[in-house]
Design an enzyme around this catalytic site. Structure first.
Site, PDB file in Angstrom:
ATOM      1  N   LYS A  22       0.830  -1.219   0.000  1.00 53.73           N
ATOM      2  CA  LYS A  22       0.000   0.000   0.000  1.00 53.73           C
ATOM      3  C   LYS A  22       0.855   1.256   0.000  1.00 53.73           C
ATOM      4  O   LYS A  22       0.630   2.165  -0.793  1.00 53.73           O
ATOM      5  CB  LYS A  22      -0.913   0.012   1.236  1.00 53.73           C
ATOM      6  CG  LYS A  22      -1.575   1.359   1.451  1.00 53.73           C
ATOM      7  CD  LYS A  22      -2.464   1.396   2.670  1.00 53.73           C
ATOM      8  CE  LYS A  22      -1.857   1.939   3.931  1.00 53.73           C
ATOM      9  NZ  LYS A  22      -1.617   3.366   4.042  1.00 53.73           N
ATOM     10  N   ASN A  23       1.838   1.309   0.907  1.00 59.73           N
ATOM     11  CA  ASN A  23       2.561   2.573   1.057  1.00 59.73           C
ATOM     12  C   ASN A  23       3.541   2.849  -0.083  1.00 59.73           C
ATOM     13  O   ASN A  23       4.050   3.963  -0.203  1.00 59.73           O
ATOM     14  CB  ASN A  23       3.224   2.646   2.436  1.00 59.73           C
ATOM     15  CG  ASN A  23       2.176   2.835   3.526  1.00 59.73           C
ATOM     16  OD1 ASN A  23       1.020   3.178   3.245  1.00 59.73           O
ATOM     17  ND2 ASN A  23       2.562   2.607   4.774  1.00 59.73           N
ATOM     18  N   CYS A 116      -5.438   8.229   8.366  1.00 59.58           N
ATOM     19  CA  CYS A 116      -5.698   7.746   9.725  1.00 59.58           C
ATOM     20  C   CYS A 116      -5.373   8.824  10.753  1.00 59.58           C
ATOM     21  O   CYS A 116      -4.391   9.555  10.603  1.00 59.58           O
ATOM     22  CB  CYS A 116      -4.823   6.520  10.008  1.00 59.58           C
ATOM     23  SG  CYS A 116      -5.373   5.048   9.135  1.00 59.58           S
ATOM     24  N   ARG A 121       0.023  14.979  12.592  1.00 60.76           N
ATOM     25  CA  ARG A 121       0.804  14.478  11.449  1.00 60.76           C
ATOM     26  C   ARG A 121       1.164  15.666  10.557  1.00 60.76           C
ATOM     27  O   ARG A 121       0.607  15.849   9.475  1.00 60.76           O
ATOM     28  CB  ARG A 121       0.003  13.432  10.659  1.00 60.76           C
ATOM     29  CG  ARG A 121      -0.340  12.211  11.482  1.00 60.76           C
ATOM     30  CD  ARG A 121      -1.065  11.157  10.690  1.00 60.76           C
ATOM     31  NE  ARG A 121      -0.180  10.393   9.832  1.00 60.76           N
ATOM     32  CZ  ARG A 121      -0.590   9.431   8.996  1.00 60.76           C
ATOM     33  NH1 ARG A 121      -1.875   9.134   8.927  1.00 60.76           N
ATOM     34  NH2 ARG A 121       0.260   8.776   8.237  1.00 60.76           N
ATOM     35  N   ASP A 304       3.461   0.685  12.120  1.00 60.90           N
ATOM     36  CA  ASP A 304       2.241   0.139  11.517  1.00 60.90           C
ATOM     37  C   ASP A 304       1.896  -1.263  12.033  1.00 60.90           C
ATOM     38  O   ASP A 304       0.798  -1.752  11.784  1.00 60.90           O
ATOM     39  CB  ASP A 304       2.362   0.111   9.989  1.00 60.90           C
ATOM     40  CG  ASP A 304       2.466   1.512   9.416  1.00 60.90           C
ATOM     41  OD1 ASP A 304       2.071   2.460  10.108  1.00 60.90           O
ATOM     42  OD2 ASP A 304       2.959   1.652   8.290  1.00 60.90           O
ATOM     43  N   ARG A 396      -9.309   0.525   3.290  1.00 66.21           N
ATOM     44  CA  ARG A 396      -8.299   1.400   2.688  1.00 66.21           C
ATOM     45  C   ARG A 396      -6.982   0.665   2.513  1.00 66.21           C
ATOM     46  O   ARG A 396      -6.157   1.081   1.689  1.00 66.21           O
ATOM     47  CB  ARG A 396      -8.065   2.627   3.577  1.00 66.21           C
ATOM     48  CG  ARG A 396      -9.116   3.699   3.456  1.00 66.21           C
ATOM     49  CD  ARG A 396      -8.662   4.984   4.158  1.00 66.21           C
ATOM     50  NE  ARG A 396      -7.245   5.147   3.962  1.00 66.21           N
ATOM     51  CZ  ARG A 396      -6.365   5.428   4.924  1.00 66.21           C
ATOM     52  NH1 ARG A 396      -6.751   5.610   6.149  1.00 66.21           N
ATOM     53  NH2 ARG A 396      -5.083   5.537   4.652  1.00 66.21           N
TER      54      ARG A 396
HETATM   55  N1  EPU Z   1       6.657  14.255  10.741  1.00 67.62           N
HETATM   56  C1  EPU Z   1       6.861  15.578  11.018  1.00 67.62           C
HETATM   57  N2  EPU Z   1       6.893  16.461   9.965  1.00 67.62           N
HETATM   58  C2  EPU Z   1       6.720  16.068   8.683  1.00 67.62           C
HETATM   59  C3  EPU Z   1       6.509  14.712   8.404  1.00 67.62           C
HETATM   60  C4  EPU Z   1       6.478  13.816   9.458  1.00 67.62           C
HETATM   61  O1  EPU Z   1       7.024  15.977  12.175  1.00 67.62           O
HETATM   62  O2  EPU Z   1       6.749  16.917   7.786  1.00 67.62           O
HETATM   63  C5  EPU Z   1       6.653  13.274  11.843  1.00 67.62           C
HETATM   64  C6  EPU Z   1       5.310  12.544  11.974  1.00 67.62           C
HETATM   65  O3  EPU Z   1       4.395  13.281  12.765  1.00 67.62           O
HETATM   66  C7  EPU Z   1       5.734  11.238  12.597  1.00 67.62           C
HETATM   67  C8  EPU Z   1       7.110  10.978  11.977  1.00 67.62           C
HETATM   68  O4  EPU Z   1       7.568  12.241  11.513  1.00 67.62           O
HETATM   69  O5  EPU Z   1       5.877  11.367  13.977  1.00 67.62           O
HETATM   70  C9  EPU Z   1       7.134   9.995  10.814  1.00 67.62           C
HETATM   71  O6  EPU Z   1       6.162  10.369   9.854  1.00 67.62           O
HETATM   72  P1  EPU Z   1       6.286   9.997   8.316  1.00 67.62           P
HETATM   73  O7  EPU Z   1       6.334  11.248   7.530  1.00 67.62           O
HETATM   74  O8  EPU Z   1       7.395   9.013   8.124  1.00 67.62           O
HETATM   75  O9  EPU Z   1       4.898   9.309   8.077  1.00 67.62           O
HETATM   76  P2  EPU Z   1       4.024   9.388   6.761  1.00 67.62           P
HETATM   77  O10 EPU Z   1       4.917   9.445   5.582  1.00 67.62           O
HETATM   78  O11 EPU Z   1       2.964  10.398   6.875  1.00 67.62           O
HETATM   79  C10 EPU Z   1       4.045   6.835   6.326  1.00 67.62           C
HETATM   80  C11 EPU Z   1       3.008   5.776   6.159  1.00 67.62           C
HETATM   81  C12 EPU Z   1       2.367   5.456   7.502  1.00 67.62           C
HETATM   82  C13 EPU Z   1       3.464   5.050   8.476  1.00 67.62           C
HETATM   83  C14 EPU Z   1       4.539   6.125   8.560  1.00 67.62           C
HETATM   84  C15 EPU Z   1       5.730   5.736   9.418  1.00 67.62           C
HETATM   85  C16 EPU Z   1       2.216   6.248   3.957  1.00 67.62           C
HETATM   86  C17 EPU Z   1       1.122   6.725   3.100  1.00 67.62           C
HETATM   87  N3  EPU Z   1       1.992   6.245   5.246  1.00 67.62           N
HETATM   88  O12 EPU Z   1       3.345   7.965   6.810  1.00 67.62           O
HETATM   89  O13 EPU Z   1       1.517   4.360   7.262  1.00 67.62           O
HETATM   90  O14 EPU Z   1       2.897   4.853   9.750  1.00 67.62           O
HETATM   91  O15 EPU Z   1       5.049   6.408   7.240  1.00 67.62           O
HETATM   92  O16 EPU Z   1       6.319   4.581   8.936  1.00 67.62           O
HETATM   93  O17 EPU Z   1       3.258   5.837   3.469  1.00 67.62           O
HETATM   94  C18 EPU Z   1      -0.284   2.935   7.663  1.00 67.62           C
HETATM   95  O18 EPU Z   1       0.075   2.303   6.647  1.00 67.62           O
HETATM   96  O19 EPU Z   1      -1.155   2.506   8.471  1.00 67.62           O
HETATM   97  C19 EPU Z   1       0.339   4.221   7.927  1.00 67.62           C
HETATM   98  C20 EPU Z   1      -0.189   5.113   8.759  1.00 67.62           C
END
Ligand code: EPU
Length: 428
Positions: A22-23, A116, A121, A304, A396
């Site tokens: 998915k990701n 989610c 975030r 996750d 999803r």
């Molecule tokens: N963060 C910031 N600023 C940013 C971006 C992130 O402070 O600009 C913080 C977030 O709040 C969090 C950490 O950095 O504490 C990591 O966030 P990340 O950006 O890595 O998460 P994401 O890219 O929004 C993806 C996955 C999530 C997964 C996270 C961590 C996707 C679409 N989503 O989210 O997947 O939990 O990486 O591995 O790729 C899921 O699949 O259930 C899911 C939520």
């Protein structure tokens, strides 16, 4: 609206095939915007996030044709235009349209993404990257406006290791003039997968999968054919289900190296794991031992899988402590598991799970995707019937969950909710 019903107490046995990640999928589809000709992506998971992104690609003038789980995307008529808020809000990953449209058209307008609810975030690191590349980013009436006369390569140090920011900056930088260096980049396998697609399109990217990614901008990107990697989180979910409620389960179409942190913890708990090239065979012991887990960025234990793992710990002897360092507020499954008889305390940032307990079927609600997985696994082990609502989250991210669990021997099915149940849920 539907709910899932599970009659617990049946041992899982047999083989399950894991779908595409998915990701990765949610980034590969927007990445196709950057090409000038057809991009073919094979093995996409059959989940609603993928189809929402397909619709968004069509909204901006793309053509998306499906042949089973293969998408043929023609980006040649795409234009940059504001995306419909309703669709954008359905998933977090709609933010990849920012990087991809900025990279292709030097402009994008997009509402703030949904997804989610795991606590705050922010996307400040994405914005920091876009600005470093020369974009002007403003927030106007709830939408993000990104504009640049020209994107120029830059050195970008991420203050937080972020999967989304790393991928989004790659998308924006592949056609920028000169060199971009992303430092403190995330190293998740999905980042390598996106870099592989972009490289097949003609991009020049080095270091994806390490914490320094170097990108030399190119003028044009062409179409290509790409096969997605398997979903390590879906695999992890079935592995945990097999450890919790299984007898002997083979998980097929996996890259075992992507799951090492989970497998290490399961071995500590006494679970037998046979590792093949693309398969894992899981056999639980008579009695599992508890372990402590801290979620970390890859290759650490994935956030996750934290929620499904909490369910597993209810079956282990003694006390296990989970700390989620990525999303400290990803805890909405806990009250629901308590309804099912789990003994879980939350102290500060620590989730303390005592076991083993016999879980009991209950009416529970999935607040987010992985909470849904945690509750379904709990239902597989529980005495009696468990009803899980909140399926829009589960759909999803988990393809054919009912079919896959049923094939392993679970008694699990979907039913329409009554009007009374829907109104009770909406008022809760
Ligand atoms: N963060 C910031 N600023 C940013 C971006 C992130 O402070 O600009 C913080 C977030 O709040 C969090 C950490 O950095 O504490 C990591 O966030 P990340 O950006 O890595 O998460 P994401 O890219 O929004 C993806 C996955 C999530 C997964 C996270 C961590 C996707 C679409 N989503 O989210 O997947 O939990 O990486 O591995 O790729 C899921 O699949 O259930 C899911 C939520």
């Amino acid at each position: 609206m539907q709910k899932i019903l599970i009659e617990g107490g049946r041992s899982l046995k047999g083989q399950v095939r894991i779908g595409g990640a998915k990701n990765s999928a949610v980034a590969l589809l927007p990445a196709a915007i950057l090409a000038d000709s057809d991009v073919v992506i094979e093995g996409l998971p059959n989940i609603s996030d993928v189809y929402t992104l397909g619709t968004l690609l069509e909204e901006i003038g793309g053509t998306v044709e499906w042949e089973g789980q293969t998408a043929h995307i023609d980006p040649s008529e795409m234009v940059s235009m504001p995306l419909p808020n309703g669709l954008v809000k359905k998933l977090r990953a709609s933010y990849y349209f920012m990087g991809a449209m900025l990279g292709k058209f030097n402009k994008a307008v997009i509402g703030l993404p949904g997804g989610c609810h795991l606590g705050p975030r922010p996307i400040d690191q994405h914005i920091k990257g876009f600005e470093a590349l020369g974009a002007k980013v403003t927030n106007e009436h709830g939408a993000v406006y990104l504009r640049a006369d020209e994107l120029k390569g830059a050195r970008i140090y991420l203050d937080v290791v972020s999967v989304g920011a790393t991928i989004n900056i790659m998308l924006a930088a592949v056609k920028a003039k000169g060199q971009t260096v992303i430092e403190n980049a995330a190293k998740e396998p999905e980042i390598i997968d996106v870099a592989t697609l972009l490289t097949s399109m003609g991009a020049n990217i080095k270091g994806a999968g390490t914490d320094v990614i170097r990108i030399e901008g190119v003028e044009k990107l062409k179409g290509c054919r790409h096969t997605i990697i398997p979903d390590r989180i879906e695999a992890g979910t079935y592995i945990i289900a097999a450890a919790a409620a299984g007898e002997d389960v083979i998980i097929d179409n996996v890259i075992p190296q992507h799951l090492e942190s989970l497998l290490a913890k399961l071995r500590e708990m006494g679970v037998s794991i046979e590792v093949g090239d693309e398969q894992l065979r899981i056999k639980p012991p008579e009695q599992m031992k508890s372990v402590d887990v801290k979620t970390l960025v890859y290759p650490g234990f994935p956030t996750d899988l934290q929620q499904p793992f909490t369910t597993l710990l209810t079956q282990a002897s003694n006390t296990g402590v989970i700390i989620d360092t990525i999303y400290a507020a990803r805890l909405k499954h806990i009250d629901e598991l308590r309804r099912m008889n789990a003994i879980i305390k939350v102290e500060g940032g620590s989730v303390i799970v005592s076991g083993p307990v016999q879980l009991e079927g209950a009416r529970v609600s999935a607040s987010d995707l992985r909470a849904g997985a945690a509750l379904v696994i709990a239902g597989l082990m529980a005495d009696g019937i468990t009803e899980v609502t909140g399926l829009e989250h589960i759909d999803r991210g988990y393809e054919k969950l009912i079919e896959k669990m049923s094939a392993l021997g679970a008694k699990i099915w979907r039913e329409d909710m009554t009007d009374q149940e829907i109104s009770q849920l909406q008022n809760s």
